[in-house]
Structure formats: C-alpha cells, structure tokens
Design a protein around this motif. Sequence first.
Motif, PDB file in Angstrom:
ATOM      1  N   VAL A 103     -75.876-170.728 -22.123  1.00 52.64           N
ATOM      2  CA  VAL A 103     -76.738-170.598 -20.943  1.00 52.64           C
ATOM      3  C   VAL A 103     -78.020-169.882 -21.364  1.00 52.64           C
ATOM      4  CG1 VAL A 103     -76.956-169.626 -18.631  1.00 52.64           C
ATOM      5  CG2 VAL A 103     -74.735-170.492 -19.423  1.00 52.64           C
ATOM      6  N   PRO A 104     -79.171-170.550 -21.282  1.00 52.41           N
ATOM      7  CA  PRO A 104     -80.428-169.926 -21.725  1.00 52.41           C
ATOM      8  C   PRO A 104     -80.752-168.671 -20.908  1.00 52.41           C
ATOM      9  CG  PRO A 104     -80.687-172.292 -21.366  1.00 52.41           C
ATOM     10  CD  PRO A 104     -79.371-171.917 -20.784  1.00 52.41           C
ATOM     11  N   ASP A 105     -81.226-167.651 -21.604  1.00 51.67           N
ATOM     12  CA  ASP A 105     -81.693-166.416 -20.956  1.00 51.67           C
ATOM     13  C   ASP A 105     -80.627-165.770 -20.066  1.00 51.67           C
ATOM     14  OD1 ASP A 105     -84.292-166.848 -22.074  1.00 51.67           O
ATOM     15  OD2 ASP A 105     -84.743-168.237 -20.438  1.00 51.67           O
ATOM     16  N   ALA A 106     -79.365-165.918 -20.456  1.00 52.13           N
ATOM     17  CA  ALA A 106     -78.282-165.331 -19.663  1.00 52.13           C
ATOM     18  C   ALA A 106     -78.336-163.811 -19.732  1.00 52.13           C
ATOM     19  CB  ALA A 106     -76.933-165.825 -20.185  1.00 52.13           C
ATOM     20  N   VAL A 107     -78.230-163.184 -18.577  1.00 54.14           N
ATOM     21  CA  VAL A 107     -78.204-161.720 -18.503  1.00 54.14           C
ATOM     22  C   VAL A 107     -76.860-161.310 -17.898  1.00 54.14           C
ATOM     23  CG1 VAL A 107     -79.276-159.646 -17.552  1.00 54.14           C
ATOM     24  CG2 VAL A 107     -80.700-161.627 -18.185  1.00 54.14           C
ATOM     25  N   PRO A 108     -75.958-160.774 -18.716  1.00 56.28           N
ATOM     26  CA  PRO A 108     -74.638-160.404 -18.185  1.00 56.28           C
ATOM     27  C   PRO A 108     -74.735-159.196 -17.263  1.00 56.28           C
ATOM     28  CG  PRO A 108     -74.850-159.640 -20.442  1.00 56.28           C
ATOM     29  CD  PRO A 108     -76.066-160.488 -20.161  1.00 56.28           C
ATOM     30  N   PRO A 109     -73.805-159.088 -16.314  1.00 52.90           N
ATOM     31  CA  PRO A 109     -73.827-157.926 -15.411  1.00 52.90           C
ATOM     32  C   PRO A 109     -73.436-156.653 -16.143  1.00 52.90           C
ATOM     33  CG  PRO A 109     -71.856-159.244 -15.044  1.00 52.90           C
ATOM     34  CD  PRO A 109     -72.710-160.016 -15.999  1.00 52.90           C
ATOM     35  N   THR A 110     -73.843-155.519 -15.607  1.00 55.39           N
ATOM     36  CA  THR A 110     -73.405-154.230 -16.146  1.00 55.39           C
ATOM     37  C   THR A 110     -71.944-154.021 -15.754  1.00 55.39           C
ATOM     38  OG1 THR A 110     -73.984-152.994 -14.144  1.00 55.39           O
ATOM     39  CG2 THR A 110     -75.740-153.325 -15.789  1.00 55.39           C
ATOM     40  N   PRO A 111     -71.240-153.076 -16.388  1.00 54.65           N
ATOM     41  CA  PRO A 111     -69.846-152.812 -16.006  1.00 54.65           C
ATOM     42  C   PRO A 111     -69.670-152.524 -14.526  1.00 54.65           C
ATOM     43  CG  PRO A 111     -70.314-151.767 -18.095  1.00 54.65           C
ATOM     44  CD  PRO A 111     -71.618-152.331 -17.602  1.00 54.65           C
ATOM     45  N   ASP A 112     -70.574-151.736 -13.937  1.00 56.25           N
ATOM     46  CA  ASP A 112     -70.456-151.446 -12.507  1.00 56.25           C
ATOM     47  C   ASP A 112     -70.682-152.690 -11.662  1.00 56.25           C
ATOM     48  OD1 ASP A 112     -69.817-148.806 -12.900  1.00 56.25           O
ATOM     49  OD2 ASP A 112     -71.876-148.060 -12.632  1.00 56.25           O
ATOM     50  N   GLU A 113     -71.657-153.495 -12.059  1.00 56.92           N
ATOM     51  CA  GLU A 113     -71.901-154.742 -11.334  1.00 56.92           C
ATOM     52  C   GLU A 113     -70.706-155.675 -11.453  1.00 56.92           C
ATOM     53  OE1 GLU A 113     -76.797-155.065 -11.805  1.00 56.92           O
ATOM     54  OE2 GLU A 113     -75.445-155.944 -13.325  1.00 56.92           O
ATOM     55  N   LEU A 114     -70.096-155.701 -12.636  1.00 64.35           N
ATOM     56  CA  LEU A 114     -68.950-156.573 -12.857  1.00 64.35           C
ATOM     57  C   LEU A 114     -67.750-156.131 -12.018  1.00 64.35           C
ATOM     58  CD1 LEU A 114     -67.562-158.886 -14.228  1.00 64.35           C
ATOM     59  CD2 LEU A 114     -67.268-157.471 -16.289  1.00 64.35           C
ATOM     60  N   ARG A 115     -67.542-154.833 -11.911  1.00 68.29           N
ATOM     61  CA  ARG A 115     -66.441-154.347 -11.061  1.00 68.29           C
ATOM     62  C   ARG A 115     -66.635-154.801  -9.617  1.00 68.29           C
ATOM     63  NH1 ARG A 115     -67.406-149.766 -14.351  1.00 68.29           N
ATOM     64  NH2 ARG A 115     -65.698-149.414 -15.831  1.00 68.29           N
TER      65      ARG A 115
ATOM     66  N   GLY B   3     -71.368-155.697 -23.568  1.00 77.17           N
ATOM     67  CA  GLY B   3     -72.336-156.787 -23.644  1.00 77.17           C
ATOM     68  C   GLY B   3     -71.824-158.005 -22.897  1.00 77.17           C
ATOM     69  N   ARG B   4     -71.700-159.117 -23.618  1.00 74.61           N
ATOM     70  CA  ARG B   4     -71.232-160.360 -23.000  1.00 74.61           C
ATOM     71  C   ARG B   4     -69.698-160.471 -22.982  1.00 74.61           C
ATOM     72  NH1 ARG B   4     -75.309-165.352 -24.446  1.00 74.61           N
ATOM     73  NH2 ARG B   4     -77.266-164.270 -23.967  1.00 74.61           N
TER      74      ARG B   4
ATOM     75  N   ARG C  54     -64.545-168.434 -14.958  1.00 72.16           N
ATOM     76  CA  ARG C  54     -65.655-169.366 -14.680  1.00 72.16           C
ATOM     77  C   ARG C  54     -66.375-168.986 -13.404  1.00 72.16           C
ATOM     78  NH1 ARG C  54     -63.206-174.514 -12.383  1.00 72.16           N
ATOM     79  NH2 ARG C  54     -63.095-173.061 -10.607  1.00 72.16           N
ATOM     80  N   ASP C  55     -65.616-168.692 -12.339  1.00 70.15           N
ATOM     81  CA  ASP C  55     -66.222-168.408 -11.035  1.00 70.15           C
ATOM     82  C   ASP C  55     -66.923-167.057 -11.017  1.00 70.15           C
ATOM     83  OD1 ASP C  55     -65.276-170.851 -10.217  1.00 70.15           O
ATOM     84  OD2 ASP C  55     -63.551-170.042  -9.130  1.00 70.15           O
ATOM     85  N   VAL C  56     -66.389-166.091 -11.756  1.00 74.48           N
ATOM     86  CA  VAL C  56     -67.081-164.802 -11.883  1.00 74.48           C
ATOM     87  C   VAL C  56     -68.417-165.018 -12.586  1.00 74.48           C
ATOM     88  CG1 VAL C  56     -67.037-162.525 -12.985  1.00 74.48           C
ATOM     89  CG2 VAL C  56     -64.984-163.399 -11.852  1.00 74.48           C
ATOM     90  N   GLY C  57     -68.394-165.839 -13.630  1.00 81.30           N
ATOM     91  CA  GLY C  57     -69.628-166.123 -14.362  1.00 81.30           C
ATOM     92  C   GLY C  57     -70.673-166.810 -13.510  1.00 81.30           C
ATOM     93  N   GLU C  58     -70.215-167.727 -12.666  1.00 84.05           N
ATOM     94  CA  GLU C  58     -71.154-168.426 -11.795  1.00 84.05           C
ATOM     95  C   GLU C  58     -71.725-167.480 -10.741  1.00 84.05           C
ATOM     96  OE1 GLU C  58     -72.350-171.468 -12.416  1.00 84.05           O
ATOM     97  OE2 GLU C  58     -71.122-171.168 -14.218  1.00 84.05           O
ATOM     98  N   LEU C  59     -70.873-166.592 -10.224  1.00 87.38           N
ATOM     99  CA  LEU C  59     -71.346-165.623  -9.239  1.00 87.38           C
ATOM    100  C   LEU C  59     -72.342-164.654  -9.869  1.00 87.38           C
ATOM    101  CD1 LEU C  59     -70.978-164.820  -6.266  1.00 87.38           C
ATOM    102  CD2 LEU C  59     -69.165-163.239  -6.984  1.00 87.38           C
ATOM    103  N   ALA C  60     -72.130-164.367 -11.156  1.00 86.17           N
ATOM    104  CA  ALA C  60     -73.049-163.480 -11.879  1.00 86.17           C
ATOM    105  C   ALA C  60     -74.326-164.205 -12.293  1.00 86.17           C
ATOM    106  CB  ALA C  60     -72.361-162.900 -13.111  1.00 86.17           C
ATOM    107  N   GLY C  61     -74.304-165.538 -12.198  1.00 82.58           N
ATOM    108  CA  GLY C  61     -75.493-166.323 -12.521  1.00 82.58           C
ATOM    109  C   GLY C  61     -75.709-166.562 -14.002  1.00 82.58           C
TER     110      GLY C  61
ATOM    111  N   PHE D 211     -62.963-162.670 -21.671  1.00 86.18           N
ATOM    112  CA  PHE D 211     -63.973-163.655 -21.265  1.00 86.18           C
ATOM    113  C   PHE D 211     -65.293-163.355 -21.983  1.00 86.18           C
ATOM    114  CE2 PHE D 211     -61.071-162.887 -17.736  1.00 86.18           C
ATOM    115  CZ  PHE D 211     -60.675-164.169 -17.376  1.00 86.18           C
ATOM    116  N   ARG D 212     -66.171-164.360 -21.958  1.00 86.64           N
ATOM    117  CA  ARG D 212     -67.512-164.195 -22.552  1.00 86.64           C
ATOM    118  C   ARG D 212     -68.549-164.743 -21.587  1.00 86.64           C
ATOM    119  NH1 ARG D 212     -67.281-166.940 -27.703  1.00 86.64           N
ATOM    120  NH2 ARG D 212     -66.232-165.005 -28.339  1.00 86.64           N
TER     121      ARG D 212
END
Length: 304
Positions: free
Chosen positions: A90-102, A158-159, A178-185, A72-73
């Motif tokens: 998505v403008p100014d997108a900040v991806p979660p860290t690995p721990d946040e993603l877990r 990264g992304r 998609r839903d993980v991305g939306e939850l991550a904002g 995923f990206r």
Amino acid sequence: MNAPGLLVINKPTGPTSRDVVDRVRRVTGIRRCGHAGTLDPLATGVLVICLNNATRLVPYIQRMAKTYRASFRFGVRSNTDDVEGELEQVPDAVPPTPDELRSLLAQFRGEITQVPPKFSAVMVQGKRAYDLARQGEDFELTAKTVRIDRFDLLNCRGREWQALIQCGSGTYVRSLGRDVGELAGCGAVMTDLSREAIGRFTLAEAVRLEDLERDTWEDYLLHPIEAVRELPAYTCSSREAIWAANGRKIPVPSEKLPDGLEMALLTEEAKLIGIANYQKRSSVLSPRIVIRPTEQTAANAANK
C-alpha cells in the motif's frame, strides 16, 4: 482399538488439517477420524481429532470458544488476507500508533459482521470458495455475524503487531486483521497464527505431531466426556447404561428439568455413553447421540 476418544494435536506450520487427520489414521490404524475446527497450513496450535464414535461430538467442540495469538503487518493487502497470497504494497501507508490501534481493536469486540476470505472453505453454490478463487471466478461472499470476546493488543512495533483473540465459532482471524487494516486506512495481512486453546483443550496438553507413534499414541487419548463437560450429566445405573447404549429411552421423572434439556449420559464409572434430550411430557431422557461404552464397560453392565 475401537473405543472412541480425542487426541489434542499441536499442529505445525505446513500441513493442512486433513494432512493431520491422515497422519493420525496411519499411526492409530483407525479410519474413522475427524478434526474439530480447521487450521490453515500457515497456522499452528491446537487441533482436536475425534476417533471412532467420538466423531459425533465434533459439533460440540467446534462451538467452543477459541483463543488465538496472531501476528499482522500493516501496509500490505493480500487476496488471501495473509502472507501466503498475492501481496500488494500500500503506497504511503501510515500505520496507527499503539494507542490508536487499541482504539481500533475495541471496535471489533462483541458481535460483529465479517466477510470471510475468498480463499476459504465457505460454500458458494455448491462449491468451495477457494476453488472458485483459484479458478479466477468473480464472486462475492455474504457477511456473517461472529462473536469476538477478546481482541487485545500484545505488542506493536512499526508496521508489525500482535494480538490475543478469543472468539466464537466461524471467525476468520485473518479477516479480522484485514478489516482492522482497512479501518486504519493502510491495509493489513496476517503473518502468523497460533491457536492457543479450544475451550478447555490447550497447547499445554497437546502432543506434537512428530511425537505421535504407533506404540505410544494411546497415552495421549482423552475420553469423549471431555468434549461435553459443560453439559449437565445423568449417571445411569448398569441397566440404564445398556438401555442408553442401544438408544432406549430412560424414565427420569423430574419437575425441575426444562423440556428439551440436553444432558450427557454417563456410566457409573463416569464414562460417556451418549447425549440425550429430556422430554418433559413423558418424563424420559431420549438418547440422540450414542457413544457406546467400551467393551469392558458393557460387559460389566451385562454381568450386574
């Protein structure tokens, strides 16, 4: 070649699941073919093709757990939930860290509700959702309950991130991303998907589509019993095998079997004849699906 059977194909990127079925038809000369579990053109991996009467076993394969390796990206949205659709950064997108993603992935394990992608084969008032989407129709899809047994992060740079997913029937992996991305904002799309297994059918035993040839395809054919190994089995005598192959009920008195129990009916050579339900009131196995034994098996039974 009239015997029923299964082919486990390693689908490449590009062709649709229907394209794979058409290829199998051309190679085998068998018209009655069907696949158990659609893979999008972007996806690769295990696709089980059922031949002849084994097509009656498609529902048993479809309900098996499926294992995927998906990439995923973050920072992108798509009308198809993957990179093959119309992409929107998505403008100014900040991806979660690995721990946040877990921690995010943990929220998607178990039974969850999921809205299928609009570009999917879901039926909407008698039409496929992807047909309506291509026509620019405005419609909404109903959320459904799906089961996620595993959603494990494999890597995150990264992304870009990759996960191992084990899920029940009806799950859309691209919708998970998609839903993980939306939850991550920050949005997310699926960039790659490989189905590693459907139940016991794995990539290790799958044949590449380009290796399927007219003079060798039967070397890869599996017996239909592989589709229903999880079911309790009843081995028929030679006489009972003929009865079962003709849909006739088999008396099997038993106080221990629950009413309605689904059982695989086998020949003495452990070949699948069909699927039956136990009727406790009359103490019989009543064939519901018949996968007739091969001509040789039927001849052997008739001669006994």
